[in-house]
Write a protein that holds these residues in place. Sequence first.
Motif: not given
Length: 555
Positions: A166-170, A233-237, A260-278
Amino acid sequence: MKEQLRACILKGIEGCFADGTLTSGVVPAINIEKPAHQEHGDFASNVAMQMAKAERKAPRAIAEIIVNKLAGSSDLIKSLEVAGPGFINFFVKDDAWRMILQDIDQAGEQYGKSKVGAGRKVQVEFVSANPTGPLHIGHGRGAATGDAVASLLLAAGFDVQKEYYINDAGNQMNTLGLSGLLRYKELLGEKIEFPENCYQGGYMKDIAREVITKHGDRFLNVSQEEGVAFFAKFGGDVILKGIDEDLQDFGVRFDNWFSEQSLFDQGKVDSAVKEMQEKGLIYEQDGALWFKTTDYGDDKDRVVVRSNGVTTYFASDIAYHRDKFARGFDWVIDVWGADHHGYVPRLKGVVQGLGRKADDLGIILVQLVALLRDGVPVAMSTRSGEFVTLKEVVDEVGRDAARFFFLMRRSDSQLDFDLELAKRQSADNPVYYVQYAHARIKSIFETARERGVAPDFSGGVNLQLLESADDLALVKKLSLFPETLESAAVNFEPHRITYFLQDLAGEFHSFYNKSRVIIPEEPELTRARLFLLHCAAITLKNALTVLGISAPERM
């Protein structure tokens, strides 16, 4: 049948090594194909040509040696011949073909299935349309393709999960929220200049009316930020609920809906970017973060985080695919629109950056659909933002016809979908032609019962009576289903099943037009031919079922 032949050839080659007629000891992969022309046999192999270099002999000489060794050595092979530059053509005994009918009868609903997947965990992610509007006909082709591929992989022994992302972010969600808020204000009497970049479809007014019904004019005086957030939120639902309903009506059900929003809410986007930087795969330049996608065949490196700190869709995709593999999937398959073809190398690069093989990500590209009515193009959309929806197509032609038509061509080739043809009850309509073959077999059995010929095969059937060319041609066509299904699964090509179904239906109709089935004066032949048709019905039904299409008993 191919596996049995492969074993025979291997045994023959090993015998040639043992007696010294062949000397290299090198056995190549034994390829067996079906010749293009029936007079060239049931199967052919180029094994002699593959052995020529190691044996230092002409391929035809090697083929003659192998043929001499195999002659009379197998209950499977009726005769062999050497053809062309060194092909070995195999003619299979009629009894070996007839025995396949017993396999089909015993397997029943399992006929065609295999264990090639060995329980490997596979995720198929498809449709994944933005929750900003109803599904259109293009989404329908992607839905049919993804669902059929998942079903084929399950039948081939894989452990399959179907997922909708679900592309519910952006920005698209902010645009949805603004579109809903403006239509809401417009319906409540405000004069609105509706922006061109907002969603134009009439469904936005329907959403606004629903909000008015539930909340009245509550959102007239809130800040734009609050109003946009609510309507997003209402329209998307509302839209997502409609998408799910349309998909279920189309026979598509998902095991998991992933936000998709859950990836941001759970910090998974930042974590993935950090891993790739490392790992040294993401670098900073001009204040932005870039992924080294050129290392993996992309034409340029791609931005992951813009200089203003805002992440791109690519950042979400990195986090999402990282999450997929973290969930334990051995193989991840994405179904995309063909316009995303340029995205393939960068996602393959991400997968390799995660420490996986590039082939652990399979990507299916789905081309556009041209909608026709009796051969005349149908307008797919209007300036007002209305377009032909999947629901409209399914309502007009039915689920079975829609799914079959979407699957009739390779997914990466353009498809012409003729609405009038899909509704036609004639042999011109491929889905009708196939389903009618199954229904006709069932009607033959009904006729047999009415005439006192009980189609009970528990006492055994004299298969030797199936000796005509038409009998055996139908048996041979039935034998192709397991191989066809396995090939369709591992190559992500459900159109192979629609091709097979049309060929099988054609073989059956040809058989029925030439051969009597219910022959009162020959009860044993009647039973044998009824058994043959019983196996044909099993195969037709199994092939239709794996595509999510019904096998009607009456039409």
